[in-house]
Every structure is written in C-alpha cells, then in structure tokens.
Design a protein around this motif. Structure first.
Motif, PDB file in Angstrom:
ATOM      1  N   TYR A  72       0.822  -1.203  -0.096  1.00  0.00           N
ATOM      2  CA  TYR A  72       0.070   0.051   0.064  1.00  0.00           C
ATOM      3  C   TYR A  72       0.960   1.401   0.138  1.00  0.00           C
ATOM      4  O   TYR A  72       1.803   1.331   0.492  1.00  0.00           O
ATOM      5  N   CYS A  73       0.216   2.110  -0.653  1.00  0.00           N
ATOM      6  CA  CYS A  73       0.948   3.694  -0.433  1.00  0.00           C
ATOM      7  C   CYS A  73       0.176   4.291   0.956  1.00  0.00           C
ATOM      8  O   CYS A  73      -0.858   4.383   1.238  1.00  0.00           O
ATOM      9  N   ASN A  74       1.315   4.642   1.601  1.00  0.00           N
ATOM     10  CA  ASN A  74       0.828   5.349   3.102  1.00  0.00           C
ATOM     11  C   ASN A  74       0.185   6.683   2.882  1.00  0.00           C
ATOM     12  O   ASN A  74       0.090   7.388   1.635  1.00  0.00           O
ATOM     13  N   ALA A  75      -0.781   6.966   3.531  1.00  0.00           N
ATOM     14  CA  ALA A  75      -1.632   8.251   3.401  1.00  0.00           C
ATOM     15  C   ALA A  75      -0.864   9.529   3.467  1.00  0.00           C
ATOM     16  O   ALA A  75       0.238   9.465   4.319  1.00  0.00           O
ATOM     17  N   THR A  76      -0.962  10.637   2.763  1.00  0.00           N
ATOM     18  CA  THR A  76      -0.213  11.608   2.739  1.00  0.00           C
ATOM     19  C   THR A  76      -0.780  13.047   1.935  1.00  0.00           C
ATOM     20  O   THR A  76      -2.016  12.681   1.620  1.00  0.00           O
ATOM     21  N   SER A  77      -0.377  14.106   2.289  1.00  0.00           N
ATOM     22  CA  SER A  77      -0.810  15.352   1.764  1.00  0.00           C
ATOM     23  C   SER A  77       0.205  15.654   0.729  1.00  0.00           C
ATOM     24  O   SER A  77       1.329  15.095   0.504  1.00  0.00           O
ATOM     25  N   ASP A  78      -0.238  16.428  -0.427  1.00  0.00           N
ATOM     26  CA  ASP A  78       0.600  16.569  -1.672  1.00  0.00           C
ATOM     27  C   ASP A  78       0.764  18.068  -1.593  1.00  0.00           C
ATOM     28  O   ASP A  78       0.395  18.960  -0.693  1.00  0.00           O
ATOM     29  N   THR A  79       1.402  18.439  -2.639  1.00  0.00           N
ATOM     30  CA  THR A  79       2.152  20.053  -2.749  1.00  0.00           C
ATOM     31  C   THR A  79       0.839  20.972  -2.900  1.00  0.00           C
ATOM     32  O   THR A  79       1.172  22.042  -2.885  1.00  0.00           O
ATOM     33  N   LEU A  80      -0.199  20.611  -3.292  1.00  0.00           N
ATOM     34  CA  LEU A  80      -1.249  21.702  -3.761  1.00  0.00           C
ATOM     35  C   LEU A  80      -2.423  21.363  -2.588  1.00  0.00           C
ATOM     36  O   LEU A  80      -3.594  21.633  -2.805  1.00  0.00           O
ATOM     37  N   GLY A  81      -2.262  20.606  -1.769  1.00  0.00           N
ATOM     38  CA  GLY A  81      -3.204  20.873  -0.379  1.00  0.00           C
ATOM     39  C   GLY A  81      -4.166  19.467  -0.552  1.00  0.00           C
ATOM     40  O   GLY A  81      -4.920  19.285   0.302  1.00  0.00           O
ATOM     41  N   GLY A  82      -4.182  18.603  -1.432  1.00  0.00           N
ATOM     42  CA  GLY A  82      -4.669  17.440  -1.398  1.00  0.00           C
ATOM     43  C   GLY A  82      -4.245  16.484  -0.543  1.00  0.00           C
ATOM     44  O   GLY A  82      -3.324  16.178   0.022  1.00  0.00           O
ATOM     45  N   CYS A  83      -5.466  15.811   0.146  1.00  0.00           N
ATOM     46  CA  CYS A  83      -5.189  14.788   1.337  1.00  0.00           C
ATOM     47  C   CYS A  83      -5.590  13.333   0.796  1.00  0.00           C
ATOM     48  O   CYS A  83      -6.734  13.028   0.492  1.00  0.00           O
TER      49      CYS A  83
END
Length: 412
Positions: free
Chosen positions: A34-45
């Motif tokens: 799995y890919c871990n939960a994270t936020s991206d550079t544009l604010g997406g969660c």
C-alpha cells in the motif's frame, strides 16, 4: 512578498489539517503493498491506497469544481505515490484554483496599481536627472541608480503578479519561465535594498568626510548595488532548483532558502539604522547654535525625509498576522500600498520637491518663455515693430523673474 503567499498559506493549512488526520490511518495487514496516507504539494489529502491503483478525492477546498470535481493520484506497483519533479502531486485536471479575480486578490491589484504609479513618476524623475547636466553629481548619480532599481523591481513584480499569481492554473505546471521570473523579481528587490544601503553609506560617508574621493565611493556603490546581489541570487536559484521540496508551484510558496536573499536585506536595514542615528547626531552637532526647538524641528524633518530613502517604512509592518486573523486584510492592503508606492514617495521627495530641481526647472521654463516670447508677440501684433515686441517680452519676464533678467542683461 506577503501578497504572494496567500495561496501558499491556504495550501499549508490544508496540509497541516491532513497530516493531523492521517496519523491514525494504518495500512491493512493483509500482505498486500500500500501507499501510505499523505498530503501533496497542492493541499490534496490522500488516503491509504493499494499498490497499482488510483486514489480519488474531491477537489480540495483551495479549488472550485469545474466538471467532475475530483482529483486523482496513482499509487505505483512499488507502493509509492506518483511524483512530479520529485514531489507528490495529484492530477487536478478537473479542478481549478480558487478564483483569483475576485476580492481575495484585490490587494494584488492595489499592489500592481501602486507600482504602475511609481514607475511613471520614477521615469519622469529619471528623465529630469538625465536631461540636465546641472544635476550631474555624486548624490544624483546614487539617486538615479536607486530609481532604476525601483523601476526594475516594480516591473518584475508586476509581471510576476499578472502572469503567475493572477493566473494560478500555472502553479500546477510549475513552468521554468515562472521560476525565472520569480528569481528576477527577487534579484531586483535585493538590488533595490542594496541601493538604499548605498544612499545611507554615501550620505554618512560625506558627513563624516571619511573618503579619499567621490569617484572611489561611487565605484564601491555600483559594486554593492548591482554586482553583490548577483551572488546570493545564483546560490538561491541553484539550491531551490535542485530541491525536491521547494521546487513547486512556480516557487510561490515560502521557503527557508529565501533567507539567502532576505539576509542581505535585513543586514542593509540594520546598518542603515546605525547610519541614520549617526547622521541625526552629526546634524544636531552642526545645529547646536540654534535654539533647541529649531534643532528638534530640523532633526525631525531630516529623519522623516530619510525614512523612505533608507527603506525604514518596511519596519512598520514587521510581522504578518496569523492566517484567518481579522487583521490579515488590513495588513495586506497596508503592505500593498506601502511597498508599491515607495518609489512614488521617493521620487516626489527627492526630485519633484527638491529645491535644486524645482529652481532649475523654473529657470529653464522662464528662459524658454524669454526665447520664444518675441516670435509669439510678433504673430499676435504684426503691426508692432521688432524692438517693441522684444521690449514687451523683456518687461513681462522681468516682472516674473528679476533674477533671470539680471543674469541675461549681465551677459549681453
């Protein structure tokens, strides 16, 4: 600078909120990747997503829905999120940034308008300085370069605001040209503060009489004003370009690397404060024969005049209020007016209200009147003789400017 951080502040708030919420998320223990939960550079969660699948979320609060209203991010087969230029960033094709053309960015329009006014006034002032040889001296040379740095700063920030900040769809693409424009804007800003420092250095050195010659001092100022800022700019641009964290959204987000540029600015302001204190001290020494009230008046006037020249107005707004604070809008408008109109203030004080400049322009205008008066009078009164029309012009000019007439008659 603060005006350009509004979008980033919104993104940062979304990232902090996301990071707080995802701490409780744990990948399933089912043997899959799995890919871990994270936020991206544009604010997406982004929630935990199985490898090889694509995650889907509604458009972040920063954006408004256009068609489908969803953003996507691929989780690779290796259990890592898809990255762009080393940064996690979702596919926001069906989302748009919040409407920057509304009231949210009204301070940006104020900032642009103030810079346009400053550029116009500074250009007129520079034309006057370059047009008349009587104004050629070391002090005016420093003023010319300071005015040029204001114009360069105003132009680059107008371009950056117009092409990037008010066209926020570009932020997702992070084009190289908008990064270059960001670097040029910061370079011109550092040059501007460097020439403010040169103004303080030149005035302080002259008052101290601690110089071998003005030519050497002028060369030093040119090096400080135009050459020295090149080095921190190159270092900043290279480090930010290779950074995987800060090389995003057209470099509009705040970065610790910006202190490479801000450091010289803070140092120049600190040294200018020392210069100002010593200049006022020397002035009070020279005015010691005057009554105390007159001394205080002249010292206060000199201090107020030097504030915009040396850049101390920036100290009036040292810290930006917290995002969401009721004072945030007040700060944004005050900052927009103060920073964008500084060039206008300086041009008015040191050119249009300068006694030497006003006297020169007045004298040139009256000389023009004297030279063209005879021909104009002959056209209006063709029956008058040449000597009569010349005498009428001389009498008119003598009433307006007896000093000019005395100089004219003395040269005949």
């Amino acid at each position: 600078m603060d005006l350009l951080s509004e979008t980033f502040l919104r993104i940062r708030d979304l990232q902090q909120k996301c990071n707080t919420n995802i701490r409780k998320y744990k990948p399933p223990l089912d043997g899959n990747l799995y890919c871990n939960a994270t936020s991206d550079t544009l604010g997406g969660c982004w929630n935990i997503t199985r490898a090889g699948q694509s995650a889907k979320i509604p458009c972040p609060e920063l954006m408004k829905t256009s068609s489908y209203g969803s953003a996507y991010l691929n989780c690779t087969e290796h259990g890592t999120w898809n990255t762009i230029n080393g940064s996690i960033r979702g596919d926001y094709t069906h989302c748009q940034f919040w409407d920057a053309g509304k009231g949210d960015h009204l301070p940006v329009y104020v900032f642009i308008a103030g810079n346009v006014v400053s550029i116009i006034l500074l250009s007129v002032a520079l034309t006057i300085f370059f047009r008349f040889r009587q104004l050629k001296c070391g002090r005016i040379f420093i003023h010319k370069n300071l005015f040029l740095s204001y114009i360069l700063t105003g132009l680059t920030w107008i371009l950056y605001n117009s092409l990037v900040v008010l066209n926020s769809d570009l932020l997702e693409h992070n084009y190289v040209w908008c990064q270059v424009l960001h670097v040029l804007a910061h370079f011109s800003m550092v040059c501007n503060f460097a020439w403010m420092f040169c103004e303080g250095l030149y005035l302080h050195t002259l008052l101290q009489k601690a110089y071998q010659g003005q030519r050497v001092l002028i060369i030093i100022c040119v090096i400080i004003g135009w050459v020295v800022p090149v080095f921190p700019t190159i270092i900043y641009a290279v480090l930010r370009a290779i950074s995987t964290v800060d090389n995003t959204v057209c470099w509009m987000n705040e970065s610790s690397l910006q202190w490479i540029m801000y450091g010289p600015i803070v140092i120049s302001l600190a040294v200018n404060i020392i210069f100002l204190i010593n200049i006022v001290r020397l002035l009070m020494t020279k005015l010691k024969d005057l009554p105390e009230a007159a001394q205080n008046k002249k010292a206060a006037r000199a201090t107020l005049v030097l504030i915009p020249l040396l850049g101390f107005q920036y100290l009036l707004l040292p810290m930006r209020p917290e995002h969401g604070s009721p004072f945030e809008d007040v700060y944004s408008y005050c900052s927009a007016i103060l920073t964008s109109c500084q060039g206008a203030f300086v041009s008015i004080i040191y050119c249009f209200c300068n006694g030497e400049v006003v006297s020169l322009l007045s004298r040139k205008w009256k000389q023009y009147r004297l030279m063209h008066c005879t021909g104009s009078a002959e056209q209006r009164f063709p029956s008058m003789k040449s000597n009569d029309t010349e005498q009428m012009c001389l009498e008119s000019v003598r009433e307006e400017s007896p000093e000019l007439m005395a100089l004219t008659e003395a040269n005949q």
